[in-house]
Design an enzyme around this catalytic site. Structure first.
Site, PDB file in Angstrom:
ATOM      1  N   ASP A 101       7.665 -61.700  45.697  1.00 39.86           N
ATOM      2  CA  ASP A 101       7.205 -62.253  44.409  1.00 39.86           C
ATOM      3  C   ASP A 101       8.429 -62.684  43.577  1.00 39.86           C
ATOM      4  O   ASP A 101       8.471 -63.799  43.036  1.00 39.86           O
ATOM      5  CB  ASP A 101       6.432 -61.197  43.588  1.00 39.86           C
ATOM      6  CG  ASP A 101       5.146 -60.728  44.263  1.00 39.86           C
ATOM      7  OD1 ASP A 101       4.065 -60.973  43.721  1.00 39.86           O
ATOM      8  OD2 ASP A 101       5.233 -60.102  45.345  1.00 39.86           O
ATOM      9  N   GLU A 126       4.641 -65.380  36.189  1.00 42.41           N
ATOM     10  CA  GLU A 126       4.072 -64.026  36.168  1.00 42.41           C
ATOM     11  C   GLU A 126       5.127 -62.923  36.035  1.00 42.41           C
ATOM     12  O   GLU A 126       4.927 -61.957  35.306  1.00 42.41           O
ATOM     13  CB  GLU A 126       3.248 -63.766  37.443  1.00 42.41           C
ATOM     14  CG  GLU A 126       2.645 -62.372  37.429  1.00 42.41           C
ATOM     15  CD  GLU A 126       1.802 -62.045  38.650  1.00 42.41           C
ATOM     16  OE1 GLU A 126       1.668 -62.883  39.551  1.00 42.41           O
ATOM     17  OE2 GLU A 126       1.280 -60.911  38.691  1.00 42.41           O
ATOM     18  N   ASP A 189       2.637 -68.905  39.576  1.00 41.54           N
ATOM     19  CA  ASP A 189       2.349 -67.602  40.181  1.00 41.54           C
ATOM     20  C   ASP A 189       3.148 -67.575  41.481  1.00 41.54           C
ATOM     21  O   ASP A 189       2.819 -68.258  42.443  1.00 41.54           O
ATOM     22  CB  ASP A 189       0.847 -67.465  40.465  1.00 41.54           C
ATOM     23  CG  ASP A 189       0.474 -66.013  40.728  1.00 41.54           C
ATOM     24  OD1 ASP A 189       1.355 -65.264  41.192  1.00 41.54           O
ATOM     25  OD2 ASP A 189      -0.684 -65.641  40.477  1.00 41.54           O
ATOM     26  N   ILE A 191       3.688 -65.355  43.840  1.00 40.03           N
ATOM     27  CA  ILE A 191       2.757 -65.009  44.924  1.00 40.03           C
ATOM     28  C   ILE A 191       1.439 -64.664  44.252  1.00 40.03           C
ATOM     29  O   ILE A 191       1.344 -63.684  43.512  1.00 40.03           O
ATOM     30  CB  ILE A 191       3.213 -63.804  45.767  1.00 40.03           C
ATOM     31  CG1 ILE A 191       4.441 -64.174  46.588  1.00 40.03           C
ATOM     32  CG2 ILE A 191       2.084 -63.356  46.716  1.00 40.03           C
ATOM     33  CD1 ILE A 191       4.846 -63.137  47.629  1.00 40.03           C
ATOM     34  N   ASP A 192       0.447 -65.490  44.489  1.00 42.25           N
ATOM     35  CA  ASP A 192      -0.888 -65.160  44.006  1.00 42.25           C
ATOM     36  C   ASP A 192      -1.598 -64.485  45.170  1.00 42.25           C
ATOM     37  O   ASP A 192      -1.580 -65.000  46.299  1.00 42.25           O
ATOM     38  CB  ASP A 192      -1.618 -66.436  43.594  1.00 42.25           C
ATOM     39  CG  ASP A 192      -2.995 -66.130  43.022  1.00 42.25           C
ATOM     40  OD1 ASP A 192      -3.114 -65.149  42.269  1.00 42.25           O
ATOM     41  OD2 ASP A 192      -3.940 -66.856  43.338  1.00 42.25           O
ATOM     42  N   THR A 194      -1.002 -60.898  45.800  1.00 45.60           N
ATOM     43  CA  THR A 194       0.016 -59.996  46.370  1.00 45.60           C
ATOM     44  C   THR A 194      -0.630 -58.953  47.291  1.00 45.60           C
ATOM     45  O   THR A 194      -0.055 -58.575  48.313  1.00 45.60           O
ATOM     46  CB  THR A 194       0.816 -59.301  45.239  1.00 45.60           C
ATOM     47  OG1 THR A 194       1.346 -60.328  44.398  1.00 45.60           O
ATOM     48  CG2 THR A 194       1.968 -58.476  45.783  1.00 45.60           C
ATOM     49  N   ASP A 342      -2.940 -67.890  37.300  1.00 40.70           N
ATOM     50  CA  ASP A 342      -3.910 -67.582  38.363  1.00 40.70           C
ATOM     51  C   ASP A 342      -4.879 -68.740  38.615  1.00 40.70           C
ATOM     52  O   ASP A 342      -5.699 -68.654  39.539  1.00 40.70           O
ATOM     53  CB  ASP A 342      -4.707 -66.319  38.018  1.00 40.70           C
ATOM     54  CG  ASP A 342      -3.927 -65.055  38.364  1.00 40.70           C
ATOM     55  OD1 ASP A 342      -3.229 -65.060  39.396  1.00 40.70           O
ATOM     56  OD2 ASP A 342      -4.010 -64.075  37.606  1.00 40.70           O
TER      57      ASP A 342
HETATM   58  N1  LIG Z   1      -8.897 -56.296  37.547  1.00 43.53           N
HETATM   59  C1  LIG Z   1      -8.730 -57.563  37.845  1.00 43.53           C
HETATM   60  N2  LIG Z   1      -9.710 -58.458  37.683  1.00 43.53           N
HETATM   61  C2  LIG Z   1      -9.562 -59.734  37.990  1.00 43.53           C
HETATM   62  N3  LIG Z   1      -8.422 -60.258  38.473  1.00 43.53           N
HETATM   63  C3  LIG Z   1      -7.405 -59.425  38.665  1.00 43.53           C
HETATM   64  C4  LIG Z   1      -7.485 -58.059  38.355  1.00 43.53           C
HETATM   65  N4  LIG Z   1      -6.313 -57.484  38.662  1.00 43.53           N
HETATM   66  C5  LIG Z   1      -5.524 -58.481  39.114  1.00 43.53           C
HETATM   67  N5  LIG Z   1      -6.196 -59.643  39.110  1.00 43.53           N
HETATM   68  C6  LIG Z   1      -5.705 -60.972  39.433  1.00 43.53           C
HETATM   69  O1  LIG Z   1      -6.266 -61.462  40.644  1.00 43.53           O
HETATM   70  C7  LIG Z   1      -5.252 -62.186  41.312  1.00 43.53           C
HETATM   71  C8  LIG Z   1      -5.557 -62.248  42.775  1.00 43.53           C
HETATM   72  O2  LIG Z   1      -6.499 -63.230  42.935  1.00 43.53           O
HETATM   73  P1  LIG Z   1      -7.868 -62.997  43.635  1.00 43.53           P
HETATM   74  O3  LIG Z   1      -8.728 -62.101  42.838  1.00 43.53           O
HETATM   75  O4  LIG Z   1      -8.394 -64.376  43.837  1.00 43.53           O
HETATM   76  O5  LIG Z   1      -7.450 -62.365  45.015  1.00 43.53           O
HETATM   77  S1  LIG Z   1      -8.120 -61.213  45.811  1.00 43.53           S
HETATM   78  O6  LIG Z   1      -9.054 -61.867  46.714  1.00 43.53           O
HETATM   79  O7  LIG Z   1      -8.807 -60.276  44.985  1.00 43.53           O
HETATM   80  O8  LIG Z   1      -6.994 -60.578  46.469  1.00 43.53           O
HETATM   81  C9  LIG Z   1      -4.039 -61.401  41.015  1.00 43.53           C
HETATM   82  O9  LIG Z   1      -2.935 -62.255  41.133  1.00 43.53           O
HETATM   83  P2  LIG Z   1      -1.542 -61.641  41.674  1.00 43.53           P
HETATM   84  O10 LIG Z   1      -1.121 -60.529  40.736  1.00 43.53           O
HETATM   85  O11 LIG Z   1      -0.684 -62.862  41.531  1.00 43.53           O
HETATM   86  O12 LIG Z   1      -1.772 -61.206  43.075  1.00 43.53           O
HETATM   87  C10 LIG Z   1      -4.224 -60.936  39.592  1.00 43.53           C
HETATM   88  O13 LIG Z   1      -3.673 -61.773  38.637  1.00 43.53           O
HETATM   89 MG   LIG Z   2      -2.090 -64.222  40.658  1.00 46.29          MG
HETATM   90 MG   LIG Z   3       1.333 -63.109  41.524  1.00 47.30          MG
HETATM   91 MG   LIG Z   4       0.649 -59.803  40.315  1.00 45.48          MG
END
Ligand SMILES: Nc1ncnc2c1ncn2[C@@H]1O[C@H](COP(=O)(O)OS(=O)(=O)O)[C@@H](OP(=O)(O)O)[C@H]1O
Ligand SMILES: [Mg+2]
Ligand SMILES: [Mg+2]
Ligand SMILES: [Mg+2]
Length: 406
Positions: A101, A126, A189, A191-192, A194, A342
């Site tokens: 990331d 991020e 982002d 790494i979206d 993670t 995101d």
């Molecule tokens: N509690 C909660 N509710 C909703 N969303 C959240 C929550 N926690 C995290 N995130 C965000 O979700 C990003 C990951 O995207 P996705 O939800 O599409 O991926 S996943 O299928 O659930 O892994 C993830 O992005 P990254 O942190 O970049 O991985 C977060 O920004």
């Molecule tokens: Mg993300």
């Molecule tokens: Mg991310």
């Molecule tokens: Mg993250």
């Protein structure tokens, strides 16, 4: 103004009709070549008369964004291959963050600034360097610095001395802009997904550009997304297929997909289906990120027959833009605030492929409010034909279901 255009027309031998109506004659590309080649007074008056009729070109920024996201993907792929436990840390909100990331954020910021040296740089991203500056992160910072320097050296495009640990921390913190409705801001982002990255599943490097609060370009680099459709594929089959997609979109220019190892771009389009029985839908892999039960009830009301396709990250927007599925449903717990990184890149990738994204009340997503999206309940994405029926199913299901609080 008329006299500046007249002077310019004489200089480049434009026919007189162009002076009263320049639009059909000047392509956006030619206009911008001219704009940057002539005096500021001439170019600003041309600009103000044409801005209303000719779309702005972001070709240079798009090329830089693609290069940045592709290089960042190389670093992420190398880390994912040999993931060590020490690469994973927990942030204050207990979400995971890895050297990849941070490394991706450094590379994207570095490449954008190298490729666009004449442009003011503002980045909403991020990650920040807070945890990396702590004593217990010494080894992580060392490893991160080596990873970034090795990636830049192996690429060979930039002849620069190796970055120091201090440079790395400073570059990470170049992502602390607040964005907003004025000027241009990159949205990243690094790494979206993670959690998907850690599982060896889907993730995306997601980079967008805001201009006056609107998303004007977006790039999604999805190293594990198969080049072929993932409609109704099981995760294990998805993991085995030839993979690595780069989606790119620019306002009014459509969405393209190419492979990360360099095939020519092909134009993509969202599914045209009007029939919910033929539509399949995407949702988050992680149930904590989006209510699977609410999506299930919406899909049932709409008449969708296929089971949900659950994959991580904005790879969902990429897959939707090429018609692998027709709907994306996202309903986080009540109180969760969505961040612009995101969704910004995914939003334009789908919109330019003919799709539409809105909140659960049908309002367009507004990226001009700073680091967060200010929206009602959830995010829904589909094609224009299905949206009215989807909105009705969403409204009906929301009346029946109360989302849990955080
Ligand atoms: N509690 C909660 N509710 C909703 N969303 C959240 C929550 N926690 C995290 N995130 C965000 O979700 C990003 C990951 O995207 P996705 O939800 O599409 O991926 S996943 O299928 O659930 O892994 C993830 O992005 P990254 O942190 O970049 O991985 C977060 O920004
Ligand atoms: Mg993300
Ligand atoms: Mg991310
Ligand atoms: Mg993250």
């Amino acid at each position: 103004m008329a006299s500046s255009v007249t002077a310019l027309a004489r200089l480049i031998y434009l026919p007189p009709s162009t002076i009263s109506n320049p639009r059909p004659f000047l392509s956006p590309k030619l206009f911008f070549t001219l704009k940057s080649s002539y005096s500021p007074i001439v170019s600003s008056s041309i600009s103000s008369s044409l801005n209303s009729s000719i779309p702005m070109s972001y070709d240079k920024q798009l090329a830089a964004a693609k290069k940045a996201a592709a290089l960042a993907a190389r670093l992420c792929q190398n880390v994912q291959k040999g993931l060590l436990q020490s690469d994973v840390q927990s942030k204050s909100d207990r979400s995971p963050v890895t050297v990849a990331d941070y490394g991706s954020q450094v590379l994207v910021s570095f490449v954008l600034q190298k490729e666009l040296p004449d442009q003011a740089f503002s980045l909403v991203a991020e990650e920040d360097s807070g945890d990396l500056r702590k004593e217990e992160s010494r080894e992580t910072l060392e490893r991160l610095t080596k990873l970034v320097n090795d990636t830049i050296a192996n690429d060979g495009s930039y002849k620069v001395p190796p970055l120091s640990e201090g440079d790395i921390l400073t570059i990470i913190d170049s992502g602390m802009s607040e964005g907003g409705p004025n000027g241009q801001h990159w949205v990243l982002d690094p790494i979206d997904g993670t959690k998907g990255f850690l599982r060896g599943d889907q993730y995306a490097i997601a980079l967008g550009l805001l201009d006056e609060g609107k998303v004007v370009l977006g790039v999604l680099s999805c190293p594990n997304l198969p080049l072929e459709s993932i409609a109704s594929q099981h995760q294990s089959a998805v993991n085995r297929a030839a993979a690595g997609c780069l989606f790119s979109a620019q306002l009014s220019c459509g969405t393209y997909m190419e492979s990360l190892d360099g095939s020519p771009p092909v134009k993509v389009h969202v599914s045209n289906t009007e029939n919910p029985e033929e539509a399949s839908f995407f949702e988050s892999y992680e149930a904590a990120h989006s209510s699977h039960s609410l999506s299930g009830s919406i899909a049932k009301k709409l008449g969708v027959k296929a089971p949900p396709v659950r994959i991580d990250s904005q790879a969902k927007y990429g897959a939707l833009s090429r018609g692998d599925g027709a709907i994306y449903l996202r309903f986080p717990n009540k109180g969760y605030r969505e961040k612009i990184w995101d969704h910004a890149a995914g939003y334009i990738v789908v919109a330019e492929a003919g799709g539409v994204a809105s909140d659960a009340a049908g309002k367009p997503l507004d990226f001009s409010k700073g680091r967060y999206l200010d929206l009602d309940t959830g995010i829904i994405v589909t094609n224009r034909k299905l949206m009215p029926a989807l909105l009705k199913a969403v409204q009906d299901s929301l009346k029946e279901e109360v989302l849990p609080s955080l």
